[in-house]
Design an enzyme around this catalytic site. Sequence first.
Site, PDB file in Angstrom:
ATOM      1  N   HIS A  55       0.448  -8.959  -0.928  1.00 39.53           N
ATOM      2  CA  HIS A  55       1.535  -8.583  -0.023  1.00 39.53           C
ATOM      3  C   HIS A  55       2.787  -8.181  -0.796  1.00 39.53           C
ATOM      4  CE1 HIS A  55       3.720  -8.572   3.772  1.00 39.53           C
ATOM      5  NE2 HIS A  55       4.660  -9.340   3.224  1.00 39.53           N
ATOM      6  N   SER A 114       6.967  -5.097   4.157  1.00 40.69           N
ATOM      7  CA  SER A 114       6.705  -6.228   5.038  1.00 40.69           C
ATOM      8  C   SER A 114       7.384  -6.015   6.390  1.00 40.69           C
ATOM      9  CB  SER A 114       7.149  -7.520   4.354  1.00 40.69           C
ATOM     10  OG  SER A 114       6.692  -8.653   5.056  1.00 40.69           O
ATOM     11  N   MET A 115       8.310  -6.886   6.793  1.00 43.22           N
ATOM     12  CA  MET A 115       9.015  -6.648   8.048  1.00 43.22           C
ATOM     13  C   MET A 115       9.876  -5.390   7.976  1.00 43.22           C
ATOM     14  SD  MET A 115      10.164 -10.209   9.798  1.00 43.22           S
ATOM     15  CE  MET A 115       8.978 -11.463  10.272  1.00 43.22           C
ATOM     16  N   TRP A 142       4.484  -5.563   8.317  1.00 41.65           N
ATOM     17  CA  TRP A 142       4.252  -6.663   9.240  1.00 41.65           C
ATOM     18  C   TRP A 142       4.984  -6.367  10.530  1.00 41.65           C
ATOM     19  CZ3 TRP A 142       6.434 -10.063  12.513  1.00 41.65           C
ATOM     20  CH2 TRP A 142       5.749 -11.241  12.833  1.00 41.65           C
ATOM     21  N   ASP A 150      -3.856  -9.028   0.681  1.00 37.52           N
ATOM     22  CA  ASP A 150      -2.694  -9.470   1.450  1.00 37.52           C
ATOM     23  C   ASP A 150      -3.099 -10.591   2.410  1.00 37.52           C
ATOM     24  OD1 ASP A 150      -0.382  -9.736   2.981  1.00 37.52           O
ATOM     25  OD2 ASP A 150      -0.008  -7.570   3.054  1.00 37.52           O
ATOM     26  N   PHE A 209      11.132  -9.762   5.118  1.00 34.85           N
ATOM     27  CA  PHE A 209      11.616 -11.057   5.602  1.00 34.85           C
ATOM     28  C   PHE A 209      12.014 -11.950   4.434  1.00 34.85           C
ATOM     29  CE2 PHE A 209      10.634 -15.329   7.525  1.00 34.85           C
ATOM     30  CZ  PHE A 209      11.555 -15.274   8.558  1.00 34.85           C
TER      31      PHE A 209
END
Length: 315
Positions: free
Chosen positions: A262, A184-185, A209, A230, A116
């Site tokens: 993260h 992440s995303m 995520w 994270d 993201f």
Amino acid sequence: MQQHLPSGTIPPRPSRPSRSGMSAGRSRTVTSLVTAGAATAGLLMTALAPGAQAADNPYERGPAPSTSSIEASRGPYATSRTSVSSLVSGFGGGTIHYPTTTVDGTFGAVVISPGFTAYESSIAWLGPRLASQGFVVFTIDTNTTLDQPDSRGRQLLAALDYLTERSSVRSRVDAGRLGVMGHSMGGGGSLEAAKSRPSLKAAIPLTGWNIDKTWPELRTPTLVVGADGDTIAPVATHSELFYESMPGSLDKAYLELRGASHFTPNTSDTTIAKYSISWLKRFIDDDTRYEQFLCPLPRPSLTIAEYRGTCPHTA
């Protein structure tokens, strides 16, 4: 090894052979020795031929691995790269890294998505590092930096299709041996891609995520990488739940990085590279030479807080 001569090759001592008889006996002996030597040499040549071992697994690429070889910043293959325009349909363009040699045939491939608000540059280090180990690696930008995991999953698949069907290096890629990764995303997107396309051989979400925490439908061997520090996608509410929800029969693993955040996957990291290479080799290339780094399960260390997994692997 003792050479057994054919019966009658050397006449009995009491009857001293003529010179011509001795010559004939010696000739038969030499012929037998030469024939045996040639046969032995043929077997040795077959055993040592480059393709002899590869016949068991035609997808093996590169020399036998060692801890130092998978931890190295570069593997045995020289690599090159080519850029893909952001105007391409389905995703935001990116960079393809690939081994320069064509001698070894085609290679398995992996596409990697950023997270993201991030760009391709945030996961760029993985491109040449993985490619130098014998993969075609496509690090991409997404259509927008705000795209959610489900969208990133579709874009990962679009990038794989572009890579295998339209890219300038498509002839170097084995379209039957593909994987996805993401941060992440983008990591959440790699799970979405694997869910949508179960034929994928490997998935690796890096500090992933996703609002979807359960993945019982996954059929793709998956290495989930979390970080103990994270605070954006805490392992207790993301990576651990992802891993625990996957089928018990699935080849899967959970690696929790020690002293990591993260954003640890955004810079060169030996532990991430080591286990990503091993996972991709084991499941995209079906290269069991890399099983030694995954089973028995790695123990906690200065860089590993925890490692869980299914061993031995079934695929």
